[in-house]
Design an enzyme around this catalytic site. Structure first.
Site, PDB file in Angstrom:
ATOM      1  N   HIS A 163      43.674  37.782  38.388  1.00 33.04           N
ATOM      2  CA  HIS A 163      43.316  36.438  37.941  1.00 33.04           C
ATOM      3  C   HIS A 163      42.875  36.447  36.479  1.00 33.04           C
ATOM      4  O   HIS A 163      41.775  36.866  36.148  1.00 33.04           O
ATOM      5  CB  HIS A 163      42.195  35.885  38.838  1.00 33.04           C
ATOM      6  N   GLU A 198      39.973  39.085  36.598  1.00 36.10           N
ATOM      7  CA  GLU A 198      39.344  39.295  37.901  1.00 36.10           C
ATOM      8  C   GLU A 198      40.387  39.931  38.829  1.00 36.10           C
ATOM      9  O   GLU A 198      41.432  39.342  39.077  1.00 36.10           O
ATOM     10  CB  GLU A 198      38.893  37.933  38.435  1.00 36.10           C
TER      11      GLU A 198
END
Length: 283
Positions: free
Chosen positions: A141, A153
């Site tokens: 992410h 992430e």
């Protein structure tokens, strides 16, 4: 990490284009795919315009810009991603769409490929279950805008292999990013915190407690945030904020995550933020 040489990006919009640019800047060969070759080519042209602005401002050498663009190849079919070592999906935040795309990617890509999703809230385990290689599916992410924001992430699905996780972390770091790791829970780390903040700002606005300007100034100056929550929502896209809020509400089953009516109404009206010229502010 050394074996990762080529990266596929599925989706040439704001997030996909940013991921492709950063990957190419980091020395990787990039295949940029979209619904058609024309759409993928348009995505590359948008990257080219962004790099041209950096050259004009003296922040990037013209030769370096040409080198970056030379590493990005637009493709119109998933077959164009077949030989990529890692494929990063960056399509709309829609669970059914992502399920379909991962089933197709699984069929199109070599068995050794790592399949990553840039989802900001949807279960990695659910997405991975659409493939015959759930152990090689991982969440990656990126934050928006990708070339500027330093965080990636990494989300481990239930079946994600340790070696796949480690390779993905190494890839993110090779792209100049700082990594945090989340287990597979709705919203992961960042949006589990961020979206309730944005949603509460929407409720405060909806209830007439303060104006959008005062809400955002309060966050900037009182909480030392670089951008107010409503301004940030407009930057992210109100449709994306709503989609994530709905995932949190549905999957966590807690009424505190219910999306504010004003957020739903803005999306229904097509006032999605910066990308449409109007959200909580006019642009």
């Amino acid at each position: 990490m050394s074996q990762i040489k080529s990266i596929g990006v599925l989706g040439s919009g704001q997030m996909g284009g940013g991921i492709a640019q950063v990957a190419a800047q980091s020395g990787y060969s990039v295949a940029l795919a979209d619904i058609s070759l024309a759409a993928a080519t348009a995505g590359k042209q948008k990257i080219e315009k962004g790099l041209a602005k950096l050259v004009e401002k003296g922040k990037l050498d013209a030769a370096k810009s040409a080198e970056i663009l030379g590493r990005i190849t637009p493709v119109g079919e998933l077959a164009g991603l077949a030989d990529c070592d890692v494929v990063i999906e960056a399509a709309t935040e829609n669970v059914e769409l992502k399920k379909q795309l991962f089933a197709k990617l699984d069929a199109a890509c070599q068995k050794a490929s790592i399949l990553a999703t840039n989802t900001s809230s949807i279960s990695i385990t659910v997405i991975a279950a659409q493939t015959k290689r759930p152990e090689r599916v991982v969440g990656m992410h990126f934050m928006n805008p990708v070339p500027v924001m330093q965080l990636v992430e990494i989300i481990r699905g239930l079946a994600t292999d340790n070696a796949v996780y480690e390779s993905t972390v190494a890839l993110a770091r090779a792209m100049g990013k700082t990594v945090v790791t989340s287990n597979d829970a709705p919203g992961f780390l960042v949006n589990r915190i961020l979206i309730p903040l944005i949603n509460e700002a929407c409720f405060v606005l909806q209830e007439g407690v303060g104006t959008a300007e005062d809400i955002d100034a309060g966050a900037r100056l009182g909480l030392n945030h670089p951008m107010g929550p409503l301004q940030l929502a407009d930057l992210i896209g109100l449709d994306t904020c709503l989609a994530i809020a709905e995932v949190l509400h549905r999957d966590l089953g807690d009424d505190k995550y219910r999306p504010a009516t004003i957020l739903r109404n803005h999306v229904a009206a097509g006032w999605l933020g910066r990308k449409t010229g109007r959200g909580f502010y006019r642009y």
